[in-house]
Design a protein around this motif. Sequence first.
Motif, PDB file in Angstrom:
ATOM      1  N   GLU A 153      34.512  16.394 -50.238  1.00 53.91           N
ATOM      2  CA  GLU A 153      33.901  15.242 -50.897  1.00 53.91           C
ATOM      3  C   GLU A 153      33.926  14.024 -49.973  1.00 53.91           C
ATOM      4  OE1 GLU A 153      34.508  12.917 -55.062  1.00 53.91           O
ATOM      5  OE2 GLU A 153      34.809  15.096 -55.072  1.00 53.91           O
ATOM      6  N   ASP A 154      35.050  13.842 -49.282  1.00 56.95           N
ATOM      7  CA  ASP A 154      35.139  12.749 -48.304  1.00 56.95           C
ATOM      8  C   ASP A 154      34.147  12.979 -47.163  1.00 56.95           C
ATOM      9  OD1 ASP A 154      37.068  11.424 -49.736  1.00 56.95           O
ATOM     10  OD2 ASP A 154      38.754  12.250 -48.565  1.00 56.95           O
ATOM     11  N   GLY A 155      34.022  14.223 -46.734  1.00 56.09           N
ATOM     12  CA  GLY A 155      33.074  14.569 -45.673  1.00 56.09           C
ATOM     13  C   GLY A 155      31.643  14.266 -46.089  1.00 56.09           C
ATOM     14  N   GLN A 156      31.347  14.529 -47.364  1.00 54.74           N
ATOM     15  CA  GLN A 156      30.014  14.224 -47.885  1.00 54.74           C
ATOM     16  C   GLN A 156      29.759  12.728 -47.843  1.00 54.74           C
ATOM     17  OE1 GLN A 156      29.355  15.299 -51.998  1.00 54.74           O
ATOM     18  NE2 GLN A 156      27.360  14.287 -52.046  1.00 54.74           N
ATOM     19  N   ARG A 157      30.741  11.917 -48.254  1.00 56.17           N
ATOM     20  CA  ARG A 157      30.576  10.467 -48.234  1.00 56.17           C
ATOM     21  C   ARG A 157      30.376   9.953 -46.816  1.00 56.17           C
ATOM     22  NH1 ARG A 157      35.302   9.425 -50.794  1.00 56.17           N
ATOM     23  NH2 ARG A 157      35.114  10.605 -52.685  1.00 56.17           N
ATOM     24  N   VAL A 158      31.139  10.492 -45.866  1.00 55.04           N
ATOM     25  CA  VAL A 158      31.001  10.086 -44.462  1.00 55.04           C
ATOM     26  C   VAL A 158      29.605  10.458 -43.952  1.00 55.04           C
ATOM     27  CG1 VAL A 158      31.804  10.585 -42.120  1.00 55.04           C
ATOM     28  CG2 VAL A 158      33.465  10.159 -43.938  1.00 55.04           C
ATOM     29  N   LEU A 159      29.155  11.663 -44.292  1.00 54.96           N
ATOM     30  CA  LEU A 159      27.832  12.130 -43.866  1.00 54.96           C
ATOM     31  C   LEU A 159      26.733  11.250 -44.469  1.00 54.96           C
ATOM     32  CD1 LEU A 159      26.377  14.314 -42.248  1.00 54.96           C
ATOM     33  CD2 LEU A 159      26.475  15.787 -44.248  1.00 54.96           C
ATOM     34  N   GLU A 160      26.836  10.945 -45.746  1.00 55.83           N
ATOM     35  CA  GLU A 160      25.843  10.082 -46.398  1.00 55.83           C
ATOM     36  C   GLU A 160      25.845   8.688 -45.787  1.00 55.83           C
ATOM     37  OE1 GLU A 160      26.836  10.379 -50.555  1.00 55.83           O
ATOM     38  OE2 GLU A 160      25.596  12.174 -50.813  1.00 55.83           O
ATOM     39  N   ASP A 161      27.025   8.197 -45.411  1.00 60.12           N
ATOM     40  CA  ASP A 161      27.127   6.892 -44.764  1.00 60.12           C
ATOM     41  C   ASP A 161      26.423   6.916 -43.403  1.00 60.12           C
ATOM     42  OD1 ASP A 161      28.080   4.173 -44.672  1.00 60.12           O
ATOM     43  OD2 ASP A 161      29.537   4.841 -43.168  1.00 60.12           O
ATOM     44  N   LYS A 162      26.602   7.985 -42.647  1.00 55.31           N
ATOM     45  CA  LYS A 162      25.939   8.116 -41.339  1.00 55.31           C
ATOM     46  C   LYS A 162      24.425   8.194 -41.504  1.00 55.31           C
ATOM     47  CE  LYS A 162      29.744  10.240 -38.773  1.00 55.31           C
ATOM     48  NZ  LYS A 162      30.211  11.445 -38.076  1.00 55.31           N
ATOM     49  N   ILE A 163      23.972   8.919 -42.521  1.00 52.26           N
ATOM     50  CA  ILE A 163      22.527   9.029 -42.780  1.00 52.26           C
ATOM     51  C   ILE A 163      21.972   7.656 -43.157  1.00 52.26           C
ATOM     52  CG2 ILE A 163      20.798   9.983 -44.367  1.00 52.26           C
ATOM     53  CD1 ILE A 163      22.540  12.565 -44.417  1.00 52.26           C
ATOM     54  N   GLN A 164      22.711   6.887 -43.958  1.00 60.87           N
ATOM     55  CA  GLN A 164      22.262   5.545 -44.341  1.00 60.87           C
ATOM     56  C   GLN A 164      22.194   4.635 -43.123  1.00 60.87           C
ATOM     57  OE1 GLN A 164      21.042   4.508 -47.364  1.00 60.87           O
ATOM     58  NE2 GLN A 164      20.440   2.762 -46.121  1.00 60.87           N
ATOM     59  N   LYS A 165      23.177   4.731 -42.222  1.00 54.58           N
ATOM     60  CA  LYS A 165      23.162   3.915 -41.006  1.00 54.58           C
ATOM     61  C   LYS A 165      21.969   4.273 -40.128  1.00 54.58           C
ATOM     62  CE  LYS A 165      27.998   2.678 -40.885  1.00 54.58           C
ATOM     63  NZ  LYS A 165      29.326   2.934 -40.365  1.00 54.58           N
ATOM     64  N   LEU A 166      21.649   5.568 -40.036  1.00 54.13           N
ATOM     65  CA  LEU A 166      20.453   5.994 -39.296  1.00 54.13           C
ATOM     66  C   LEU A 166      19.205   5.382 -39.920  1.00 54.13           C
ATOM     67  CD1 LEU A 166      20.722   9.837 -38.529  1.00 54.13           C
ATOM     68  CD2 LEU A 166      20.344   8.004 -36.893  1.00 54.13           C
ATOM     69  N   THR A 167      19.131   5.448 -41.241  1.00 52.57           N
ATOM     70  CA  THR A 167      17.977   4.893 -41.955  1.00 52.57           C
ATOM     71  C   THR A 167      17.840   3.405 -41.674  1.00 52.57           C
ATOM     72  OG1 THR A 167      18.287   6.523 -43.711  1.00 52.57           O
ATOM     73  CG2 THR A 167      16.917   4.620 -44.229  1.00 52.57           C
ATOM     74  N   ASP A 168      18.940   2.677 -41.781  1.00 55.64           N
ATOM     75  CA  ASP A 168      18.916   1.234 -41.521  1.00 55.64           C
ATOM     76  C   ASP A 168      18.453   0.940 -40.098  1.00 55.64           C
ATOM     77  OD1 ASP A 168      19.856   0.913 -44.091  1.00 55.64           O
ATOM     78  OD2 ASP A 168      21.942   0.547 -43.475  1.00 55.64           O
ATOM     79  N   LYS A 169      18.918   1.748 -39.143  1.00 51.58           N
ATOM     80  CA  LYS A 169      18.534   1.563 -37.735  1.00 51.58           C
ATOM     81  C   LYS A 169      17.031   1.756 -37.549  1.00 51.58           C
ATOM     82  CE  LYS A 169      18.807   4.459 -33.925  1.00 51.58           C
ATOM     83  NZ  LYS A 169      19.411   5.548 -33.196  1.00 51.58           N
ATOM     84  N   PHE A 170      16.474   2.806 -38.153  1.00 46.46           N
ATOM     85  CA  PHE A 170      15.044   3.077 -37.989  1.00 46.46           C
ATOM     86  C   PHE A 170      14.183   2.047 -38.726  1.00 46.46           C
ATOM     87  CE2 PHE A 170      16.472   7.068 -36.256  1.00 46.46           C
ATOM     88  CZ  PHE A 170      15.497   7.358 -35.301  1.00 46.46           C
ATOM     89  N   ILE A 171      14.609   1.619 -39.897  1.00 44.98           N
ATOM     90  CA  ILE A 171      13.865   0.585 -40.633  1.00 44.98           C
ATOM     91  C   ILE A 171      13.848  -0.709 -39.820  1.00 44.98           C
ATOM     92  CG2 ILE A 171      13.860  -0.865 -42.712  1.00 44.98           C
ATOM     93  CD1 ILE A 171      12.993   1.982 -43.357  1.00 44.98           C
ATOM     94  N   LYS A 172      14.983  -1.052 -39.213  1.00 43.97           N
ATOM     95  CA  LYS A 172      15.060  -2.258 -38.390  1.00 43.97           C
ATOM     96  C   LYS A 172      14.125  -2.142 -37.185  1.00 43.97           C
ATOM     97  CE  LYS A 172      18.228  -5.184 -35.834  1.00 43.97           C
ATOM     98  NZ  LYS A 172      19.237  -5.115 -34.822  1.00 43.97           N
ATOM     99  N   THR A 173      14.087  -0.964 -36.559  1.00 47.31           N
ATOM    100  CA  THR A 173      13.194  -0.741 -35.417  1.00 47.31           C
ATOM    101  C   THR A 173      11.733  -0.876 -35.834  1.00 47.31           C
ATOM    102  OG1 THR A 173      14.826   0.751 -34.443  1.00 47.31           O
ATOM    103  CG2 THR A 173      12.589   0.883 -33.577  1.00 47.31           C
TER     104      THR A 173
END
Length: 188
Positions: A153-173
């Motif tokens: 469950e913690d791994g899922q939260r970390v993975l979702e957080d990384k996916i959100q950071k990727l999304t934020d990076k691409f939206i900013k670009t």
Amino acid sequence: MDAETLLFETEEKMTTALEHMLKEFGGVRTGKASPSLVENLDVHVASYNSNMKLKSMAVISTPDARSILIQPFDPGTLHDIQRAISESRLNLNPVIDARSVRLPIPELSRERRIDLAKYVKSLAEDGRVRVRAIRREGMDGAKKLKSENVVTEDGQRVLEDKIQKLTDKFIKTIDEHLAAKDKEIMTI
């Protein structure tokens, strides 16, 4: 599939969405000459009993800020190239110059610049929508990995957080490219 593979595939898909948007941006006429106007539109020339991409048939250059020069490898294709450009959505009038085709780029009116800016904003929004859809796929993939007991469950939260950071990076670009293209369009 593991967490690293999911992250890698998500980033690859977001990169593809960004590249598609940038290719579309390249086809937007801004009042100054750029080879990408004709290269990125995938103008197909009906010649030799087939359809060929313009960029595979000719050298495309910009001798000055107001024109594009297309020099075909085979001068016999001049009229085919002229016809293909005339029928494209470029709204330019190609002129045959001895052994080349010249595309004069007219100055854009204020109204046309505003319309182009709106069009570019819609292209950017399409890019954002694609990135968010890929984010959703990634989040669903993280939930699936959790349900299959590949991650905790913690791994899922970390993975979702990384996916959100990727999304934020691409939206900013995307937003940065939009701002640059908007400035380019509105600059006289």
